[in-house]
Write a protein that holds these residues in place. Sequence first.
Motif, PDB file in Angstrom:
ATOM      1  N   ILE A 107     -12.544  10.011   3.188  1.00 33.57           N
ATOM      2  CA  ILE A 107     -12.680  11.467   3.238  1.00 33.57           C
ATOM      3  C   ILE A 107     -12.617  12.056   1.830  1.00 33.57           C
ATOM      4  N   ILE A 108     -12.253  11.200   0.850  1.00 33.93           N
ATOM      5  CA  ILE A 108     -12.217  11.606  -0.556  1.00 33.93           C
ATOM      6  C   ILE A 108     -12.221  10.340  -1.405  1.00 33.93           C
ATOM      7  N   PRO A 109     -12.983  10.306  -2.483  1.00 35.74           N
ATOM      8  CA  PRO A 109     -12.932   9.122  -3.350  1.00 35.74           C
ATOM      9  C   PRO A 109     -11.527   8.966  -3.947  1.00 35.74           C
ATOM     10  N   ASP A 110     -11.077   7.728  -4.120  1.00 31.86           N
ATOM     11  CA  ASP A 110      -9.743   7.486  -4.659  1.00 31.86           C
ATOM     12  C   ASP A 110      -9.567   8.119  -6.040  1.00 31.86           C
ATOM     13  N   SER A 111     -10.612   8.117  -6.853  1.00 27.09           N
ATOM     14  CA  SER A 111     -10.504   8.725  -8.187  1.00 27.09           C
ATOM     15  C   SER A 111     -10.290  10.234  -8.079  1.00 27.09           C
ATOM     16  N   THR A 112     -10.930  10.875  -7.123  1.00 25.73           N
ATOM     17  CA  THR A 112     -10.734  12.311  -6.901  1.00 25.73           C
ATOM     18  C   THR A 112      -9.352  12.571  -6.311  1.00 25.73           C
ATOM     19  N   LEU A 113      -8.922  11.712  -5.402  1.00 24.69           N
ATOM     20  CA  LEU A 113      -7.582  11.815  -4.833  1.00 24.69           C
ATOM     21  C   LEU A 113      -6.539  11.769  -5.942  1.00 24.69           C
ATOM     22  N   TYR A 114      -6.689  10.818  -6.867  1.00 22.99           N
ATOM     23  CA  TYR A 114      -5.755  10.688  -7.988  1.00 22.99           C
ATOM     24  C   TYR A 114      -5.793  11.944  -8.861  1.00 22.99           C
ATOM     25  N   SER A 115      -6.977  12.463  -9.112  1.00 26.20           N
ATOM     26  CA  SER A 115      -7.087  13.681  -9.925  1.00 26.20           C
ATOM     27  C   SER A 115      -6.374  14.852  -9.264  1.00 26.20           C
ATOM     28  N   HIS A 116      -6.579  15.010  -7.958  1.00 25.74           N
ATOM     29  CA  HIS A 116      -5.867  16.072  -7.232  1.00 25.74           C
ATOM     30  C   HIS A 116      -4.356  15.867  -7.321  1.00 25.74           C
ATOM     31  N   LEU A 117      -3.926  14.639  -7.165  1.00 26.21           N
ATOM     32  CA  LEU A 117      -2.506  14.341  -7.233  1.00 26.21           C
ATOM     33  C   LEU A 117      -1.936  14.705  -8.608  1.00 26.21           C
ATOM     34  N   CYS A 118      -2.666  14.410  -9.670  1.00 26.74           N
ATOM     35  CA  CYS A 118      -2.220  14.774 -11.022  1.00 26.74           C
ATOM     36  C   CYS A 118      -2.118  16.285 -11.193  1.00 26.74           C
ATOM     37  N   ILE A 119      -3.111  17.011 -10.693  1.00 22.97           N
ATOM     38  CA  ILE A 119      -3.097  18.479 -10.783  1.00 22.97           C
ATOM     39  C   ILE A 119      -1.889  19.035 -10.040  1.00 22.97           C
ATOM     40  N   ILE A 120      -1.652  18.514  -8.839  1.00 18.32           N
ATOM     41  CA  ILE A 120      -0.529  18.986  -8.018  1.00 18.32           C
ATOM     42  C   ILE A 120       0.799  18.662  -8.688  1.00 18.32           C
ATOM     43  N   VAL A 121       0.956  17.439  -9.164  1.00 20.30           N
ATOM     44  CA  VAL A 121       2.194  17.031  -9.832  1.00 20.30           C
ATOM     45  C   VAL A 121       2.442  17.900 -11.060  1.00 20.30           C
ATOM     46  N   ASP A 122       1.403  18.150 -11.836  1.00 23.04           N
ATOM     47  CA  ASP A 122       1.551  18.984 -13.027  1.00 23.04           C
ATOM     48  C   ASP A 122       2.070  20.371 -12.652  1.00 23.04           C
ATOM     49  N   LYS A 123       1.485  20.964 -11.621  1.00 23.16           N
ATOM     50  CA  LYS A 123       1.895  22.303 -11.196  1.00 23.16           C
ATOM     51  C   LYS A 123       3.311  22.296 -10.622  1.00 23.16           C
ATOM     52  N   VAL A 124       3.603  21.344  -9.766  1.00 26.66           N
ATOM     53  CA  VAL A 124       4.912  21.259  -9.117  1.00 26.66           C
ATOM     54  C   VAL A 124       6.021  21.065 -10.161  1.00 26.66           C
ATOM     55  N   VAL A 125       5.772  20.182 -11.119  1.00 25.92           N
ATOM     56  CA  VAL A 125       6.779  19.910 -12.153  1.00 25.92           C
ATOM     57  C   VAL A 125       6.931  21.113 -13.076  1.00 25.92           C
ATOM     58  N   SER A 126       5.817  21.682 -13.515  1.00 25.65           N
ATOM     59  CA  SER A 126       5.911  22.811 -14.453  1.00 25.65           C
ATOM     60  C   SER A 126       6.554  24.043 -13.826  1.00 25.65           C
ATOM     61  N   LEU A 127       6.360  24.246 -12.524  1.00 28.11           N
ATOM     62  CA  LEU A 127       6.960  25.393 -11.835  1.00 28.11           C
ATOM     63  C   LEU A 127       8.292  25.045 -11.162  1.00 28.11           C
ATOM     64  N   ASN A 128       8.705  23.765 -11.299  1.00 25.22           N
ATOM     65  CA  ASN A 128       9.958  23.282 -10.721  1.00 25.22           C
ATOM     66  C   ASN A 128      10.033  23.539  -9.207  1.00 25.22           C
ATOM     67  N   ILE A 129       8.965  23.197  -8.520  1.00 27.42           N
ATOM     68  CA  ILE A 129       8.906  23.361  -7.063  1.00 27.42           C
ATOM     69  C   ILE A 129       9.404  22.077  -6.426  1.00 27.42           C
ATOM     70  N   THR A 130      10.396  22.195  -5.550  1.00 26.47           N
ATOM     71  CA  THR A 130      10.952  20.999  -4.926  1.00 26.47           C
ATOM     72  C   THR A 130      10.955  21.058  -3.399  1.00 26.47           C
ATOM     73  N   ASP A 131      10.652  22.223  -2.837  1.00 29.75           N
ATOM     74  CA  ASP A 131      10.688  22.330  -1.380  1.00 29.75           C
ATOM     75  C   ASP A 131       9.326  21.962  -0.784  1.00 29.75           C
ATOM     76  N   GLU A 132       9.365  21.463   0.442  1.00 28.43           N
ATOM     77  CA  GLU A 132       8.153  20.989   1.115  1.00 28.43           C
ATOM     78  C   GLU A 132       7.096  22.084   1.230  1.00 28.43           C
ATOM     79  N   GLU A 133       7.499  23.282   1.597  1.00 28.40           N
ATOM     80  CA  GLU A 133       6.542  24.380   1.776  1.00 28.40           C
ATOM     81  C   GLU A 133       5.857  24.736   0.459  1.00 28.40           C
ATOM     82  N   GLY A 134       6.634  24.792  -0.617  1.00 25.99           N
ATOM     83  CA  GLY A 134       6.065  25.083  -1.932  1.00 25.99           C
ATOM     84  C   GLY A 134       5.074  24.016  -2.372  1.00 25.99           C
TER      85      GLY A 134
END
Length: 186
Positions: A107-134
């Motif tokens: 449903i998504i190429p693994d390389s695109t999946l990894y890119s999305h994961l990096c974008i999400i991790v970057d945002k979550v870490v930079s904004l210090n989001i730790t809750d599931e909903e966030g």
Amino acid sequence: MIKLPGTALEIEDGRLVYGFANLSSLFSVTGGLTLSQICEIAGTELTTVQNWIKRGWVAHPENKRYKENHLARIIILNMLRNSLQLEQIAIILRYINGSADDRNDDIIPDSTLYSHLCIIVDKVVSLNITDEEGIKNCVSDALTEYSEPYEGAKEKLISALTVMTLAFIASEIKLNAERIFKEIIE
């Protein structure tokens, strides 16, 4: 400098949002990478990757050459294995993309999946989001332009990326705890 998640490579701060684009130039000239090159990038042992291939978690190489999706899948496995069991990671990847050897059920190429994961991790870490909903909100934001191949694919992807992001954060917390513990005992 920071490490590109799941790799042994250091990148400039702020480049995490480029995800797999940080690596895609490696493939433009070579037509694929060798196992030793893959292992050097991921910071893993050859036997580890060979085991992952034997178990069906990574597709077999094509003429002993590894393509972008091979590397992306290996990096994802490597990125999450400190906090999830390898079989759990394989289940998540199958949940998203079916068999590692069959790209037709993805449903998504693994390389695109990894890119999305990096974008999400970057945002979550930079904004210090730790809750599931966030985290789910960050995942949904990252997938605004995702076009699902069938109804329900996006929800599957949101669930899987939420688990993957939480696992990565847990891994980072664990590494920090181990580092501080080591300072205490030294």
